[in-house]
Motif scaffolding. Structure first.
Motif, PDB file in Angstrom:
ATOM      1  N   GLY A 176       3.161   0.975   0.129  1.00 37.66           N
ATOM      2  CA  GLY A 176       4.236   1.960   0.164  1.00 37.66           C
ATOM      3  C   GLY A 176       4.277   2.814  -1.080  1.00 37.66           C
ATOM      4  O   GLY A 176       5.355   3.168  -1.572  1.00 37.66           O
ATOM      5  N   MET A 177       3.107   3.128  -1.628  1.00 39.58           N
ATOM      6  CA  MET A 177       3.132   3.960  -2.834  1.00 39.58           C
ATOM      7  C   MET A 177       1.966   4.930  -2.987  1.00 39.58           C
ATOM      8  O   MET A 177       1.996   5.761  -3.898  1.00 39.58           O
ATOM      9  CB  MET A 177       3.244   3.092  -4.063  1.00 39.58           C
ATOM     10  N   GLY A 178       0.965   4.866  -2.122  1.00 42.72           N
ATOM     11  CA  GLY A 178      -0.213   5.711  -2.292  1.00 42.72           C
ATOM     12  C   GLY A 178       0.124   7.195  -2.361  1.00 42.72           C
ATOM     13  O   GLY A 178      -0.234   7.896  -3.314  1.00 42.72           O
ATOM     14  N   LYS A 197      -6.480  -0.494  -4.124  1.00 42.33           N
ATOM     15  CA  LYS A 197      -7.244  -1.014  -2.988  1.00 42.33           C
ATOM     16  C   LYS A 197      -8.731  -0.711  -3.113  1.00 42.33           C
ATOM     17  O   LYS A 197      -9.357  -0.229  -2.196  1.00 42.33           O
ATOM     18  CB  LYS A 197      -6.701  -0.436  -1.671  1.00 42.33           C
ATOM     19  N   VAL A 213      -0.642  -0.494   2.519  1.00 47.07           N
ATOM     20  CA  VAL A 213      -0.052  -1.805   2.297  1.00 47.07           C
ATOM     21  C   VAL A 213       1.208  -1.711   1.442  1.00 47.07           C
ATOM     22  O   VAL A 213       2.230  -2.303   1.733  1.00 47.07           O
ATOM     23  CB  VAL A 213      -1.044  -2.728   1.523  1.00 47.07           C
ATOM     24  N   SER A 227       6.380   2.471   6.004  1.00 48.79           N
ATOM     25  CA  SER A 227       6.580   1.858   7.312  1.00 48.79           C
ATOM     26  C   SER A 227       5.563   0.759   7.556  1.00 48.79           C
ATOM     27  O   SER A 227       5.374   0.326   8.670  1.00 48.79           O
ATOM     28  CB  SER A 227       6.447   2.937   8.393  1.00 48.79           C
ATOM     29  N   LYS A 228       4.860   0.336   6.480  1.00 50.84           N
ATOM     30  CA  LYS A 228       3.763  -0.605   6.722  1.00 50.84           C
ATOM     31  C   LYS A 228       3.957  -1.955   6.042  1.00 50.84           C
ATOM     32  O   LYS A 228       2.995  -2.637   5.744  1.00 50.84           O
ATOM     33  CB  LYS A 228       2.448   0.036   6.247  1.00 50.84           C
ATOM     34  N   ASN A 236      -3.613   7.624   4.841  1.00 47.24           N
ATOM     35  CA  ASN A 236      -2.348   7.741   5.569  1.00 47.24           C
ATOM     36  C   ASN A 236      -2.552   8.476   6.879  1.00 47.24           C
ATOM     37  O   ASN A 236      -1.986   8.115   7.910  1.00 47.24           O
ATOM     38  CB  ASN A 236      -1.323   8.509   4.731  1.00 47.24           C
ATOM     39  N   ASP A 296      -3.258  16.232   9.324  1.00 49.39           N
ATOM     40  CA  ASP A 296      -3.722  15.380  10.435  1.00 49.39           C
ATOM     41  C   ASP A 296      -3.003  15.716  11.728  1.00 49.39           C
ATOM     42  O   ASP A 296      -2.113  16.566  11.759  1.00 49.39           O
ATOM     43  CB  ASP A 296      -3.532  13.902  10.072  1.00 49.39           C
TER      44      ASP A 296
HETATM   45  N1  LIG Z   1       0.033  11.406   7.266  1.00 45.74           N
HETATM   46  C1  LIG Z   1       1.078  10.626   7.556  1.00 45.74           C
HETATM   47  N2  LIG Z   1       1.513  10.500   8.841  1.00 45.74           N
HETATM   48  C2  LIG Z   1       2.564   9.694   9.151  1.00 45.74           C
HETATM   49  N3  LIG Z   1       3.251   8.986   8.241  1.00 45.74           N
HETATM   50  C3  LIG Z   1       2.886   9.074   6.950  1.00 45.74           C
HETATM   51  C4  LIG Z   1       1.785   9.900   6.541  1.00 45.74           C
HETATM   52  N4  LIG Z   1       1.662   9.791   5.198  1.00 45.74           N
HETATM   53  C5  LIG Z   1       2.622   8.928   4.800  1.00 45.74           C
HETATM   54  N5  LIG Z   1       3.366   8.497   5.837  1.00 45.74           N
HETATM   55  C6  LIG Z   1       4.519   7.572   5.777  1.00 45.74           C
HETATM   56  O1  LIG Z   1       4.891   7.458   4.442  1.00 45.74           O
HETATM   57  C7  LIG Z   1       4.873   6.094   4.029  1.00 45.74           C
HETATM   58  C8  LIG Z   1       4.469   6.023   2.580  1.00 45.74           C
HETATM   59  O2  LIG Z   1       3.081   6.338   2.412  1.00 45.74           O
HETATM   60  P1  LIG Z   1       2.317   5.705   1.180  1.00 45.74           P
HETATM   61  O3  LIG Z   1       0.902   6.135   1.204  1.00 45.74           O
HETATM   62  O4  LIG Z   1       3.093   5.998  -0.050  1.00 45.74           O
HETATM   63  O5  LIG Z   1       2.419   4.143   1.441  1.00 45.74           O
HETATM   64  P2  LIG Z   1       1.665   3.226   2.496  1.00 45.74           P
HETATM   65  O6  LIG Z   1       0.617   3.989   3.197  1.00 45.74           O
HETATM   66  O7  LIG Z   1       2.725   2.570   3.329  1.00 45.74           O
HETATM   67  O8  LIG Z   1       1.007   2.108   1.560  1.00 45.74           O
HETATM   68  P3  LIG Z   1      -0.147   2.326   0.430  1.00 45.74           P
HETATM   69  O9  LIG Z   1       0.534   2.357  -0.884  1.00 45.74           O
HETATM   70  O10 LIG Z   1      -0.994   1.111   0.555  1.00 45.74           O
HETATM   71  O11 LIG Z   1      -0.842   3.589   0.745  1.00 45.74           O
HETATM   72  C9  LIG Z   1       3.919   5.424   4.984  1.00 45.74           C
HETATM   73  O12 LIG Z   1       4.209   4.042   5.109  1.00 45.74           O
HETATM   74  C10 LIG Z   1       4.157   6.187   6.266  1.00 45.74           C
HETATM   75  O13 LIG Z   1       5.277   5.687   6.942  1.00 45.74           O
END
Ligand SMILES: Nc1ncnc2c1ncn2[C@@H]1O[C@H](COP(=O)(O)OP(=O)(O)OP(=O)(O)O)[C@@H](O)[C@H]1O
Ligand SMILES: [Mg+2]
Length: 507
Positions: A109-111, A422, A107, A97-98, A38, A76
């Motif tokens: 929205g849950m990591g 992933k 991808v 937001s992705k 992220n 970060d």
């Molecule tokens: N370090 C960060 N800086 C900015 N935005 C963040 C950060 N960490 C998370 N976010 C926001 O939170 C959302 C959710 O993060 P999350 O990791 O749950 O899902 P994701 O990255 O969209 O997909 P994935 O499940 O594949 O990781 C992101 O889409 C992003 O908008």
């Protein structure tokens, strides 16, 4: 019989294996990976050179033996999360937001949410998230997740001056086994740095050791851009959604406004092929017509291939910088293939082959990446190994004990991941073919290099023998010619060969 419904959080918590939170070893690694991904996504989309801090500390209140409670913190310098979205971004599964058609590590929205869910389920501790989008003030939350309702629970809010810091900080206490996860954690960070040579990553482990991976290049790849779907990759449900969101009128316009590589001319030809009236409203299409449209989209051959200019490749320079950063090889060759497509999604294969140097172990070492994410699991069943096993490496002058690194990077707006963790990607024939061709080109270059090297060894060996007798011959010839001075014969000996030249004054 009774029927119930469960929330997405509950579903993923129950099936956490799907997201890579199987046991304390894997879960510690996955938590760190999700947060680092992220952070990098955020910095890269804001075109800021990433500066990431990762810290793992033992929480003394937990068990004294592994699996222990570990406090994991990742910070970060990205664009941050606006205060209104902070709780939801980290407290709701499927919030992010992705979800657009744009290349990124994230991808689903849950990591991050899975990390927080796992933390509260295993240690009961709330997590802390903080962010500043301006550098002036930060806002922070101590939070938990209401698993049944898939909603954040805010326990406390913080706010204060950010003193110029812009970015995001996430801190979660998870049940982990660092001793067993250490190898994977450090490999992950090192390989992440390989695919992002422009990122600086500082990692402090639970023993207080610091690993600093400094950036080796100040240039970032051009950021990916959001794209429209390619017509050949769209199914009925996606079409339905697109039509629902479409504010315009006729079908012709719908076609060329909503798909990539479709202009008015192509749209017209296509609708004739599909047997649909271009002047009707797409909302007037019945189920039968909609399914006709979807299958025509898949089968029509007049569309241009998907546009890969929206993708962000590393390119030769960054890829080589990354490989050299981690492996310091004696030789490195990079290959960037031309864009191709599978099921309407463009993809690019980048590959590198590294040889020799102080860090590569004898034999083949494979490094696999998808959208700059290192893939560390399921290596043996990976397509790259399948290809390498089917290649006769001896025909490339590579002996089994030679230290060779093989790097394969798949870049796409849609990587065919097998799980939401992933970690594995599904084999697609088009992707496999691209990797095979890239590796073949890279190994050819290695063969040329090894050939040159072998020839040089031969030349040097012969020259060594030659130089050994040279001084004797020179002396004898000088005597025979009844001269006093031995001529300069050192110029006959190639550079790099041990010379046994007598000091001869210039004539
Ligand atoms: N370090 C960060 N800086 C900015 N935005 C963040 C950060 N960490 C998370 N976010 C926001 O939170 C959302 C959710 O993060 P999350 O990791 O749950 O899902 P994701 O990255 O969209 O997909 P994935 O499940 O594949 O990781 C992101 O889409 C992003 O908008
Ligand atoms: Mg993520």
């Amino acid at each position: 019989m009774s029927f119930n419904e469960i929330s997405p959080s509950e579903f993923f918590y129950r099936n956490r294996d799907l997201a890579g939170f199987t046991n304390p070893v894997r879960a510690l690694y996955s938590s760190l990976k999700e947060l680092v991904e992220n952070s990098l996504d955020s910095c890269e989309s804001a075109e800021l050179l990433p500066e990431i801090f990762v810290n793992i500390q033992v929480d003394e209140d937990g068990p004294s033996e592994d699996p222990k409670f570990y406090r994991l913190t990742v910070q970060d310098n990205g664009y941050g999360v606006p205060s209104g979205s902070l709780a939801d971004a980290f407290g709701r599964v499927f919030y992010g937001s992705k979800f657009r058609l744009k290349q990124s590590r994230g991808v689903f929205g849950m990591g991050a949410t899975m990390t927080l869910l796992y933390a509260q389920a295993t240690t009961g501790r709330p997590s802390f998230v903080a962010s500043s989008t301006t550098g002036r003030r930060y806002h922070g939350l101590s939070m938990k997740i209401d698993i049944e309702r898939n909603r954040p629970i805010i326990l406390r809010r913080f706010e204060g001056r950010a003193y110029g810091w812009r970015g995001t900080l996430v801190s979660a206490t998870v049940l982990g086994d660092y001793q067993k996860a250490e190898g994977k954690v450090t490999s992950y960070l090192e390989q992440t740095a390989m695919a992002a040579p422009y990122a600086s990553i500082t990692f402090r482990d639970p023993y207080g050791h610091q690993m600093k991976l400094e950036r080796v290049i100040d240039r970032m790849p051009k950021p990916p851009r959001e794209t429209l779907p390619h017509p050949s990759g769209v199914d009925i449900e996606t079409l339905r959604k697109m039509i629902r969101l479409w504010k315009g009128d006729d079908l012709l316009k719908f076609m060329f406004k909503n798909f990539q590589r479709v202009g008015p001319k192509t749209a017209e030809h296509f609708l004739k092929y599909a047997g649909l009236d271009p002047s009707i409203s797409p909302r007037a299409l019945g189920d039968e017509e909609l399914s006709r449209l979807a299958s025509a989209l898949r089968n029509y051959e007049g569309f241009l291939p998907p546009d890969a200019s929206y993708l962000s490749t590393l390119g030769h320079e960054l890829l080589e910088a990354g490989v050299r950063r981690l492996l310091s090889p004696e030789f490195c060759i990079t290959v960037v293939r031309r864009p191709e497509a599978y099921e309407g999604h463009p993809f690019v294969i980048e590959a590198a082959v590294a040889y020799g140097g102080p860090k590569l172990k004898p034999g083949l070492t494979v490094f696999r990446f998808a959208n700059r994410i290192p893939l560390l699991y399921d290596e043996s069943s990976d397509v790259t190994w399948k290809i390498l096993n089917s290649m006769d490496l001896r025909s490339y002058r590579v002996r089994p004990e030679d230290p060779v690194g093989v790097i394969v990077h798949v870049i796409s707006t849609r990587i065919p991941y097998k799980t939401i963790g992933k970690e594995y990607i599904a084999d697609r024939p088009e992707v496999e073919k691209g990797i095979r061709l890239a590796l073949r080109d890279a190994f050819r270059a290695l063969r040329n290099y090894l050939g040159r090297k072998e020839r040089m060894v031969g030349v040097t060996r012969r020259a060594n023998v030659y130089s050994k007798y040279m001084s004797i011959i020179a002396k004898l010839s000088t005597e025979l010619a009844e001269r006093d001075r031995v001529p300069r014969y050192d110029i006959l000996i190639p550079k790099g060969v041990a010379q046994d030249v007598e000091e001869t004054p210039r004539q």
